[in-house]
Design a protein around this motif. Sequence first.
Motif, PDB file in Angstrom:
ATOM      1  N   ALA A 101       0.827  -1.204   0.000  1.00 39.00           N
ATOM      2  CA  ALA A 101       0.000   0.000   0.000  1.00 39.00           C
ATOM      3  C   ALA A 101       0.863   1.257   0.000  1.00 39.00           C
ATOM      4  O   ALA A 101       0.508   2.258  -0.644  1.00 39.00           O
ATOM      5  CB  ALA A 101      -0.929  -0.005   1.223  1.00 39.00           C
ATOM      6  N   ALA A 102       1.996   1.207   0.693  1.00 39.78           N
ATOM      7  CA  ALA A 102       2.889   2.368   0.738  1.00 39.78           C
ATOM      8  C   ALA A 102       3.445   2.675  -0.646  1.00 39.78           C
ATOM      9  O   ALA A 102       3.470   3.837  -1.076  1.00 39.78           O
ATOM     10  CB  ALA A 102       4.028   2.115   1.729  1.00 39.78           C
ATOM     11  N   LEU A 103       3.884   1.638  -1.373  1.00 38.41           N
ATOM     12  CA  LEU A 103       4.410   1.856  -2.717  1.00 38.41           C
ATOM     13  C   LEU A 103       3.310   2.294  -3.679  1.00 38.41           C
ATOM     14  O   LEU A 103       3.519   3.179  -4.526  1.00 38.41           O
ATOM     15  CB  LEU A 103       5.097   0.584  -3.228  1.00 38.41           C
ATOM     16  CG  LEU A 103       6.420   0.208  -2.566  1.00 38.41           C
ATOM     17  CD1 LEU A 103       6.970  -1.081  -3.177  1.00 38.41           C
ATOM     18  CD2 LEU A 103       7.448   1.322  -2.703  1.00 38.41           C
ATOM     19  N   ASP A 104       2.133   1.682  -3.562  1.00 35.49           N
ATOM     20  CA  ASP A 104       1.020   2.065  -4.443  1.00 35.49           C
ATOM     21  C   ASP A 104       0.663   3.531  -4.247  1.00 35.49           C
ATOM     22  O   ASP A 104       0.410   4.260  -5.218  1.00 35.49           O
ATOM     23  CB  ASP A 104      -0.200   1.186  -4.173  1.00 35.49           C
ATOM     24  CG  ASP A 104      -0.052  -0.224  -4.725  1.00 35.49           C
ATOM     25  OD1 ASP A 104       0.866  -0.446  -5.541  1.00 35.49           O
ATOM     26  OD2 ASP A 104      -0.843  -1.106  -4.326  1.00 35.49           O
ATOM     27  N   ALA A 105       0.652   3.985  -3.003  1.00 35.67           N
ATOM     28  CA  ALA A 105       0.324   5.383  -2.727  1.00 35.67           C
ATOM     29  C   ALA A 105       1.423   6.308  -3.244  1.00 35.67           C
ATOM     30  O   ALA A 105       1.137   7.360  -3.826  1.00 35.67           O
ATOM     31  CB  ALA A 105       0.119   5.580  -1.225  1.00 35.67           C
ATOM     32  N   THR A 110      -3.056   4.334  -6.119  1.00 33.60           N
ATOM     33  CA  THR A 110      -4.280   4.528  -5.353  1.00 33.60           C
ATOM     34  C   THR A 110      -4.448   6.013  -5.049  1.00 33.60           C
ATOM     35  O   THR A 110      -3.548   6.816  -5.276  1.00 33.60           O
ATOM     36  CB  THR A 110      -4.232   3.733  -4.037  1.00 33.60           C
ATOM     37  OG1 THR A 110      -3.188   4.270  -3.202  1.00 33.60           O
ATOM     38  CG2 THR A 110      -3.946   2.262  -4.300  1.00 33.60           C
ATOM     39  N   ASP A 111      -5.590   6.348  -4.501  1.00 33.83           N
ATOM     40  CA  ASP A 111      -5.857   7.739  -4.132  1.00 33.83           C
ATOM     41  C   ASP A 111      -5.388   8.056  -2.714  1.00 33.83           C
ATOM     42  O   ASP A 111      -5.546   9.194  -2.250  1.00 33.83           O
ATOM     43  CB  ASP A 111      -7.363   8.041  -4.243  1.00 33.83           C
ATOM     44  CG  ASP A 111      -7.836   7.995  -5.688  1.00 33.83           C
ATOM     45  OD1 ASP A 111      -7.033   8.327  -6.581  1.00 33.83           O
ATOM     46  OD2 ASP A 111      -9.011   7.627  -5.916  1.00 33.83           O
ATOM     47  N   ASP A 112      -4.814   7.082  -2.036  1.00 37.96           N
ATOM     48  CA  ASP A 112      -4.338   7.318  -0.676  1.00 37.96           C
ATOM     49  C   ASP A 112      -3.153   8.276  -0.700  1.00 37.96           C
ATOM     50  O   ASP A 112      -2.319   8.229  -1.620  1.00 37.96           O
ATOM     51  CB  ASP A 112      -3.905   6.006  -0.026  1.00 37.96           C
ATOM     52  CG  ASP A 112      -5.055   5.033   0.144  1.00 37.96           C
ATOM     53  OD1 ASP A 112      -6.201   5.508   0.258  1.00 37.96           O
ATOM     54  OD2 ASP A 112      -4.804   3.808   0.137  1.00 37.96           O
ATOM     55  N   PRO A 113      -3.024   9.134   0.289  1.00 38.01           N
ATOM     56  CA  PRO A 113      -1.851  10.012   0.352  1.00 38.01           C
ATOM     57  C   PRO A 113      -0.586   9.185   0.615  1.00 38.01           C
ATOM     58  O   PRO A 113      -0.636   8.163   1.312  1.00 38.01           O
ATOM     59  CB  PRO A 113      -2.165  10.943   1.525  1.00 38.01           C
ATOM     60  CG  PRO A 113      -3.150  10.179   2.367  1.00 38.01           C
ATOM     61  CD  PRO A 113      -3.960   9.369   1.411  1.00 38.01           C
ATOM     62  N   ALA A 114       0.504   9.606   0.022  1.00 39.80           N
ATOM     63  CA  ALA A 114       1.761   8.887   0.230  1.00 39.80           C
ATOM     64  C   ALA A 114       2.158   8.951   1.699  1.00 39.80           C
ATOM     65  O   ALA A 114       2.102  10.021   2.313  1.00 39.80           O
ATOM     66  CB  ALA A 114       2.858   9.487  -0.632  1.00 39.80           C
ATOM     67  N   PRO A 115       2.543   7.826   2.273  1.00 45.52           N
ATOM     68  CA  PRO A 115       2.958   7.840   3.683  1.00 45.52           C
ATOM     69  C   PRO A 115       4.329   8.488   3.838  1.00 45.52           C
ATOM     70  O   PRO A 115       4.945   8.909   2.867  1.00 45.52           O
ATOM     71  CB  PRO A 115       3.002   6.347   4.039  1.00 45.52           C
ATOM     72  CG  PRO A 115       3.293   5.668   2.745  1.00 45.52           C
ATOM     73  CD  PRO A 115       2.613   6.488   1.685  1.00 45.52           C
ATOM     74  N   GLU A 116       4.795   8.542   5.063  1.00 42.72           N
ATOM     75  CA  GLU A 116       6.104   9.131   5.321  1.00 42.72           C
ATOM     76  C   GLU A 116       7.179   8.369   4.552  1.00 42.72           C
ATOM     77  O   GLU A 116       7.032   7.175   4.257  1.00 42.72           O
ATOM     78  CB  GLU A 116       6.391   9.099   6.825  1.00 42.72           C
ATOM     79  CG  GLU A 116       6.374   7.698   7.415  1.00 42.72           C
ATOM     80  CD  GLU A 116       6.398   7.709   8.935  1.00 42.72           C
ATOM     81  OE1 GLU A 116       6.323   8.794   9.513  1.00 42.72           O
ATOM     82  OE2 GLU A 116       6.494   6.628   9.535  1.00 42.72           O
TER      83      GLU A 116
END
Length: 211
Positions: A101-105, A110-116
């Motif tokens: 999910a972190a790489l996808d963002a 995905t529409d998720d905001p990129a994590p730290e």
Amino acid sequence: MLGTADHEAAPLFGRREELDLLASLLDDVGTRGHALVVRGEPGIGKSRLLSAAERTARERGMAVLTTAGVHSEAHLPFAGLHQLLRPVRGRAWELSDAQRAALDAAFGVTDDPAPEHFRIAMAALDLLSDVATDAPLLLVAEDAHWLERATSDVLAFVARRIDSDPIVLLAAIRDGYPSVLGEAGLAERTLAGLDDATAAALLDASARSFR
């Protein structure tokens, strides 16, 4: 040993020490990982050296992943990392759900905001480590001074943590340009200009190639 010529028309004169250094890193990859920053002025031969390393790595059966900084993409977060990992993104299924999910963002899948950046860097490191279990891995970052900050942060993180992995990371940086990779405390090699005799031999060889 790396070859002294990229191709017959343009031999790599005067870079024996640098070629031997890169060869030693590839020779040692089965024992430990390495990261090296190659510095120098424009046109001094950084790209030629990295190209020689790529060719030798492939001849040895290593996997090779490359990215290149592009000034026009300097405003696009993770553009360089996307280029580097795109050939192996199919291996992301081996990561945890959170890491995928972190790489996808980060890559806008995905529409998720990129994590730290730390979480993205950990996911990238684990993905590269998984890929390197199949064959030793060479990572090449050309014009790393033009990579955007997000990619540079991730590559610096990876470079400091590959000691126990069969991975070699090479980054080329132009003199006079700030770079996270250049400030990460990694081993460095600065290319100096050729001496007069070597430069003359290069000119003679180039002239012969056009006859």
